[in-house]
Design a protein around this motif. Structure first.
Motif, PDB file in Angstrom:
ATOM      1  N   MET A   1       0.836  -1.196   0.000  1.00 15.48           N
ATOM      2  CA  MET A   1       0.000   0.000   0.000  1.00 15.48           C
ATOM      3  C   MET A   1       0.874   1.249   0.000  1.00 15.48           C
ATOM      4  N   LYS A   2       0.538   2.201  -0.863  1.00 11.52           N
ATOM      5  CA  LYS A   2       1.298   3.445  -0.914  1.00 11.52           C
ATOM      6  C   LYS A   2       1.019   4.286   0.333  1.00 11.52           C
ATOM      7  N   LYS A   3       2.020   5.081   0.734  1.00  3.74           N
ATOM      8  CA  LYS A   3       1.872   5.937   1.913  1.00  3.74           C
ATOM      9  C   LYS A   3       1.701   7.391   1.477  1.00  3.74           C
ATOM     10  N   ILE A   4       0.759   8.076   2.112  1.00  2.00           N
ATOM     11  CA  ILE A   4       0.400   9.445   1.726  1.00  2.00           C
ATOM     12  C   ILE A   4       0.844  10.428   2.800  1.00  2.00           C
ATOM     13  N   LEU A   5       1.498  11.495   2.376  1.00  2.00           N
ATOM     14  CA  LEU A   5       1.966  12.553   3.277  1.00  2.00           C
ATOM     15  C   LEU A   5       1.154  13.817   3.014  1.00  2.00           C
ATOM     16  N   GLY A   6       0.498  14.329   4.046  1.00  2.00           N
ATOM     17  CA  GLY A   6      -0.236  15.584   3.919  1.00  2.00           C
ATOM     18  C   GLY A   6       0.541  16.736   4.520  1.00  2.00           C
ATOM     19  N   MET A   7       0.306  17.932   4.009  1.00  2.00           N
ATOM     20  CA  MET A   7       0.875  19.140   4.614  1.00  2.00           C
ATOM     21  C   MET A   7      -0.175  20.243   4.555  1.00  2.00           C
ATOM     22  N   GLY A   8      -0.382  20.921   5.699  1.00  2.00           N
ATOM     23  CA  GLY A   8      -1.375  21.978   5.711  1.00  2.00           C
ATOM     24  C   GLY A   8      -1.424  22.706   7.035  1.00  2.00           C
ATOM     25  N   ASN A   9      -2.451  23.517   7.187  1.00  2.00           N
ATOM     26  CA  ASN A   9      -2.654  24.239   8.432  1.00  2.00           C
ATOM     27  C   ASN A   9      -3.151  23.279   9.508  1.00  2.00           C
ATOM     28  N   ALA A  10      -2.399  23.203  10.611  1.00  2.00           N
ATOM     29  CA  ALA A  10      -2.814  22.383  11.748  1.00  2.00           C
ATOM     30  C   ALA A  10      -3.777  23.208  12.589  1.00  2.00           C
ATOM     31  N   LEU A  11      -5.052  22.873  12.492  1.00  2.00           N
ATOM     32  CA  LEU A  11      -6.092  23.647  13.177  1.00  2.00           C
ATOM     33  C   LEU A  11      -6.939  22.738  14.053  1.00  2.00           C
ATOM     34  N   ALA A  62      -5.930  19.447   4.805  1.00  2.00           N
ATOM     35  CA  ALA A  62      -5.081  18.276   4.545  1.00  2.00           C
ATOM     36  C   ALA A  62      -5.093  17.315   5.727  1.00  2.00           C
ATOM     37  N   ALA A  63      -5.176  17.850   6.947  1.00  2.00           N
ATOM     38  CA  ALA A  63      -5.251  16.988   8.131  1.00  2.00           C
ATOM     39  C   ALA A  63      -6.529  16.160   8.115  1.00  2.00           C
ATOM     40  N   ASN A  64      -7.653  16.770   7.712  1.00  2.00           N
ATOM     41  CA  ASN A  64      -8.893  16.012   7.575  1.00  2.00           C
ATOM     42  C   ASN A  64      -8.723  14.861   6.585  1.00  2.00           C
ATOM     43  N   THR A  65      -8.046  15.140   5.493  1.00  2.00           N
ATOM     44  CA  THR A  65      -7.863  14.132   4.448  1.00  2.00           C
ATOM     45  C   THR A  65      -7.024  12.959   4.940  1.00  2.00           C
ATOM     46  N   PHE A 146       9.994  13.853   3.531  1.00  2.00           N
ATOM     47  CA  PHE A 146       9.246  13.324   2.391  1.00  2.00           C
ATOM     48  C   PHE A 146       9.620  11.881   2.055  1.00  2.00           C
ATOM     49  N   LYS A 147      10.746  11.439   2.537  1.00  2.00           N
ATOM     50  CA  LYS A 147      11.188  10.082   2.225  1.00  2.00           C
ATOM     51  C   LYS A 147      10.246   9.049   2.835  1.00  2.00           C
ATOM     52  N   ASN A 148      10.180   7.892   2.203  1.00  2.00           N
ATOM     53  CA  ASN A 148       9.327   6.775   2.644  1.00  2.00           C
ATOM     54  C   ASN A 148       7.839   7.070   2.483  1.00  2.00           C
ATOM     55  N   HIS A 149       7.502   8.028   1.606  1.00  2.00           N
ATOM     56  CA  HIS A 149       6.117   8.285   1.228  1.00  2.00           C
ATOM     57  C   HIS A 149       6.018   8.184  -0.290  1.00  2.00           C
ATOM     58  N   ASP A 150       4.786   8.049  -0.782  1.00  2.00           N
ATOM     59  CA  ASP A 150       4.583   7.873  -2.218  1.00  2.00           C
ATOM     60  C   ASP A 150       3.775   9.005  -2.855  1.00  2.00           C
ATOM     61  N   ILE A 151       2.835   9.577  -2.092  1.00  2.00           N
ATOM     62  CA  ILE A 151       1.991  10.662  -2.594  1.00  2.00           C
ATOM     63  C   ILE A 151       2.028  11.809  -1.589  1.00  2.00           C
ATOM     64  N   PHE A 152       2.232  13.017  -2.082  1.00  2.00           N
ATOM     65  CA  PHE A 152       2.244  14.219  -1.238  1.00  2.00           C
ATOM     66  C   PHE A 152       0.991  15.023  -1.540  1.00  2.00           C
ATOM     67  N   HIS A 153       0.171  15.242  -0.494  1.00  2.00           N
ATOM     68  CA  HIS A 153      -1.090  15.970  -0.665  1.00  2.00           C
ATOM     69  C   HIS A 153      -1.020  17.287   0.090  1.00  2.00           C
ATOM     70  N   ILE A 154      -1.236  18.385  -0.632  1.00  2.00           N
ATOM     71  CA  ILE A 154      -1.105  19.712  -0.038  1.00  2.00           C
ATOM     72  C   ILE A 154      -2.401  20.499  -0.238  1.00  2.00           C
ATOM     73  N   GLU A 155      -2.751  21.306   0.745  1.00  2.00           N
ATOM     74  CA  GLU A 155      -3.988  22.086   0.674  1.00  2.00           C
ATOM     75  C   GLU A 155      -3.736  23.489   0.122  1.00  2.00           C
ATOM     76  N   GLY A 156      -4.708  23.985  -0.613  1.00  2.00           N
ATOM     77  CA  GLY A 156      -4.597  25.322  -1.190  1.00  2.00           C
ATOM     78  C   GLY A 156      -4.560  26.436  -0.177  1.00  2.00           C
ATOM     79  N   TYR A 157      -5.013  26.164   1.060  1.00  2.00           N
ATOM     80  CA  TYR A 157      -5.005  27.197   2.093  1.00  2.00           C
ATOM     81  C   TYR A 157      -3.595  27.637   2.472  1.00  2.00           C
ATOM     82  N   LEU A 158      -2.569  26.899   2.049  1.00  2.00           N
ATOM     83  CA  LEU A 158      -1.188  27.320   2.274  1.00  2.00           C
ATOM     84  C   LEU A 158      -0.676  28.239   1.163  1.00  2.00           C
TER      85      LEU A 158
END
Length: 324
Positions: A1-11, A62-65, A146-158
């Motif tokens: 299974m691929k691993k997903i990394l999110g980045m965004g506002n921690a709220l 992104a945290a929700n995702t 970013f290493k050891n992840h496969d997909i990087f998901h970023i939110e437009g709010y950044l």
């Protein structure tokens, strides 16, 4: 299974039902609006609502995702910035409890929070203080994250932090990740259109947008907009609410039906959760249409509850339907 990394506002979302709109008037918060507020205004709001019952939920797009991806059984991590306070501790605890790998930077500013005041007619008025979340800088991130992840998901709010977004895209590509971006809001697209086009042209592999966001980006209606956005990335998804979504993949467009429910309670975070279902499908190497169907199924479940928090019962229903 691929691993997903999110980045965004921690709220952290603080949902408070109020007993009348007079409080909104006193606080000078237009009913139904989303206002960015400073620390002093946040303190004023929280003083006025301290005796009301409230629900606290770790949030941010992104945290929700990634939280939902982890609940579904996926592998996920999250990059964000919090303060040294109870709100930040709550966010970190929630991330860990959901099995997400935390990459949480620390700030001297208070942790970001969104006070959501819910009127008796269910209308939501939001006052967001980004605090520590907006303190994340380009120099805070490095390729090791970013290493050891496969997909990087970023939110437009950044998107207001061009240096951070550009460096994140560069590092993700250098580490070999596919890049997914959610446009987040039509006003974000409008205000940052030139940079957003630069980012999508240079980095994006997967693009999520709703009808209003896709129009702001292309000046076209959904079916044409998804084709235009699909020229920028390997995959483009335009969500059109109860009408479902269009997906463009390598210049072929599919339409995915929405999953109907007559029990709509709150649409907050539906787009974030659609993205979670879609990316979960990608992580499992499912076909494009099945990814879209999982996204629609997840969105249908989240709008039947308060806030962007998927219940264990909803997760079980989704996983059961995936096996049918």
């Amino acid at each position: 299974m691929k691993k997903i990394l999110g980045m965004g506002n921690a709220l952290v979302d603080i949902l408070t039902p109020i007993d009348g709109d007079h409080l909104l008037e006193f606080l000078a918060l237009p009913k139904g609006s989303m206002q960015l507020v400073d620390i002093s205004k946040t303190a004023e709001i929280e003083e006025k609502i301290k005796n009301f019952e409230h629900t606290t939920i770790a949030g941010g797009s992104a945290a929700n995702t990634v939280k939902c991806i982890a609940q579904l059984g996926g592998k996920a991590g999250f990059i964000g910035k919090i303060g040294n306070d109870n709100v930040g501790n709550f966010f970190e605890d929630t991330i860990k409890q959901n099995g997400i790998t935390p990459i949480l930077l620390k700030s001297t500013l208070p942790s970001g929070r969104c006070n959501v005041l819910i009127s008796t007619d269910h209308e939501r008025t939001m006052a967001t203080c980004l605090g520590a979340a907006a303190d994340m800088k380009a120099e805070d991130i490095d390729i090791e994250m970013f290493k050891n992840h496969d997909i990087f998901h970023i939110e437009g709010y950044l998107m207001q932090n061009y240096d951070l977004i550009d460096k994140a895209g560069f590092l993700a590509k250098k580490a070999g990740l596919a890049i997914s971006i959610d446009f987040a809001s039509y006003n974000i697209v409008t205000e940052h259109l030139d940079f957003l086009r630069y980012f999508t042209d240079k980095y994006a592999d997967i693009i999520f947008a709703n009808e209003e966001e896709s129009f702001a980006y292309t000046q076209a209606r959904p079916e044409e907009a998804v084709r235009i956005i699909g020229e920028k990335a390997d995959m483009a998804i335009v969500k059109i609410g109860a009408k479902g979504s269009y997906i463009s993949h390598r210049n072929e467009v599919s339409h995915i039906q929405a999953v109907y429910t007559d029990n709509v309670i709150d649409t907050t975070g539906a787009g974030d959760i659609f993205a979670a279902g879609y990316l979960f499908g990608m992580a499992n190497n499912f076909g494009i249409e099945k990814c879209g169907q999982i996204g629609a199924l997840c969105a249908s479940e989240i709008i039947q509850s308060l806030g962007a928090k998927m219940s264990n019962e909803s997760i079980k229903k989704i996983l059961y339907k995936l096996t049918c």
